[in-house]
Design a protein around this motif. Sequence first.
Motif, mmCIF file in Angstrom:
data_model
loop_
_atom_site.group_PDB
_atom_site.id
_atom_site.type_symbol
_atom_site.label_atom_id
_atom_site.label_comp_id
_atom_site.label_asym_id
_atom_site.label_seq_id
_atom_site.Cartn_x
_atom_site.Cartn_y
_atom_site.Cartn_z
ATOM 1 N N GLU A 1 0.833 -1.207 0.000
ATOM 2 C CA GLU A 1 0.000 0.000 0.000
ATOM 3 C C GLU A 1 0.869 1.258 0.000
ATOM 4 O OE1 GLU A 1 -3.039 2.369 -0.435
ATOM 5 O OE2 GLU A 1 -3.188 0.178 -0.486
ATOM 6 N N GLN A 2 1.958 1.222 0.752
ATOM 7 C CA GLN A 2 2.881 2.358 0.758
ATOM 8 C C GLN A 2 3.508 2.557 -0.620
ATOM 9 O OE1 GLN A 2 5.656 1.416 3.862
ATOM 10 N NE2 GLN A 2 4.190 1.785 5.520
ATOM 11 N N ARG B 1 2.188 1.642 -3.558
ATOM 12 C CA ARG B 1 1.143 2.153 -4.452
ATOM 13 C C ARG B 1 0.912 3.646 -4.223
ATOM 14 N NH1 ARG B 1 -2.578 -1.045 -7.126
ATOM 15 N NH2 ARG B 1 -4.196 0.513 -6.722
ATOM 16 N N SER B 2 0.858 4.049 -2.960
ATOM 17 C CA SER B 2 0.628 5.459 -2.641
ATOM 18 C C SER B 2 1.771 6.328 -3.167
ATOM 19 C CB SER B 2 0.487 5.648 -1.126
ATOM 20 O OG SER B 2 -0.678 5.010 -0.647
ATOM 21 N N LEU C 1 1.414 6.569 -6.973
ATOM 22 C CA LEU C 1 0.293 7.428 -7.348
ATOM 23 C C LEU C 1 0.640 8.902 -7.135
ATOM 24 C CD1 LEU C 1 -2.675 5.334 -5.910
ATOM 25 C CD2 LEU C 1 -2.255 5.826 -8.327
ATOM 26 N N ALA C 2 1.304 9.197 -6.019
ATOM 27 C CA ALA C 2 1.704 10.579 -5.747
ATOM 28 C C ALA C 2 2.705 11.073 -6.792
ATOM 29 C CB ALA C 2 2.300 10.688 -4.343
ATOM 30 N N ASN D 1 2.492 -3.639 -9.181
ATOM 31 C CA ASN D 1 1.295 -3.028 -8.613
ATOM 32 C C ASN D 1 0.267 -2.609 -9.663
ATOM 33 O OD1 ASN D 1 1.656 -2.376 -5.470
ATOM 34 N ND2 ASN D 1 3.654 -2.200 -6.455
ATOM 35 N N ARG E 1 -8.783 7.292 -7.088
ATOM 36 C CA ARG E 1 -8.467 8.055 -5.885
ATOM 37 C C ARG E 1 -9.140 9.426 -5.935
ATOM 38 N NH1 ARG E 1 -2.403 9.304 -3.640
ATOM 39 N NH2 ARG E 1 -2.348 10.803 -5.354
ATOM 40 N N ASP F 1 -12.135 10.463 -3.115
ATOM 41 C CA ASP F 1 -11.803 11.510 -2.150
ATOM 42 C C ASP F 1 -12.540 12.801 -2.489
ATOM 43 O OD1 ASP F 1 -10.742 13.325 -0.406
ATOM 44 O OD2 ASP F 1 -8.639 12.882 -0.841
#
Length: 204
Positions: free
Chosen positions: A23-24, A26-27, A30-31, A64, A78, A82
């Motif tokens: 998850e880290q 992927r984040s 994405l960022a 990923n 995302r 959000d």
Amino acid sequence: MTEIRGERDSSGGSAQARRDRREQTRSALLAAAERLWAERGIHGASLDDIAAAAGLTKGAVYSNFAGKTDLLLALMERFTADPGIDVCDELQAAEQDTDCTGRSSPRQSAPDDRARRLALLLVEFWLYGMRDYAAGWRIADWYAERRARLASDLPPADDMTPTDRAALTLALDLGLTLQHLLDPTQVRPDLYKTGKTLVQRQTP
């Protein structure tokens, strides 16, 4: 039996740690994709560039995401999930932040860097979706979800359905935002309040 249970516990803990790391990763990807695609365009930043910006290898991208389109769709997801991500935040704030003459306060006079980056990214999404069917349907869904949220707060008026009025409101949101970010002096934030009143006004 105790040893087996211990192995299972250990395995379970490792599995959770792997999920957290995934998850880290992927984040971070994405960022990095959000930043680079806004700065360079989707075709101007490769998966290698994104991996390097995230401090990872290209292999981490493919472990990923299936590819560039899959990464783009995940970024769109995302955005959709959000509600705090909104390219029109500055204009919407100006609607609530005007004086009796209709002029916005000084703090709304300059475009926000975050709004500019989101606007650039949104244009990139649209262009990519026009050329790629797999991305296009998801981007169309993003627009549809926004229209649905707007329509839920709009009663019928002037022989126009809430859905149609929501489409016009979204056109105002995005179109005025893009003009304002290019030319904030000529296209003032307080024009949003005037435009929204015209689009959403009810028949007496």
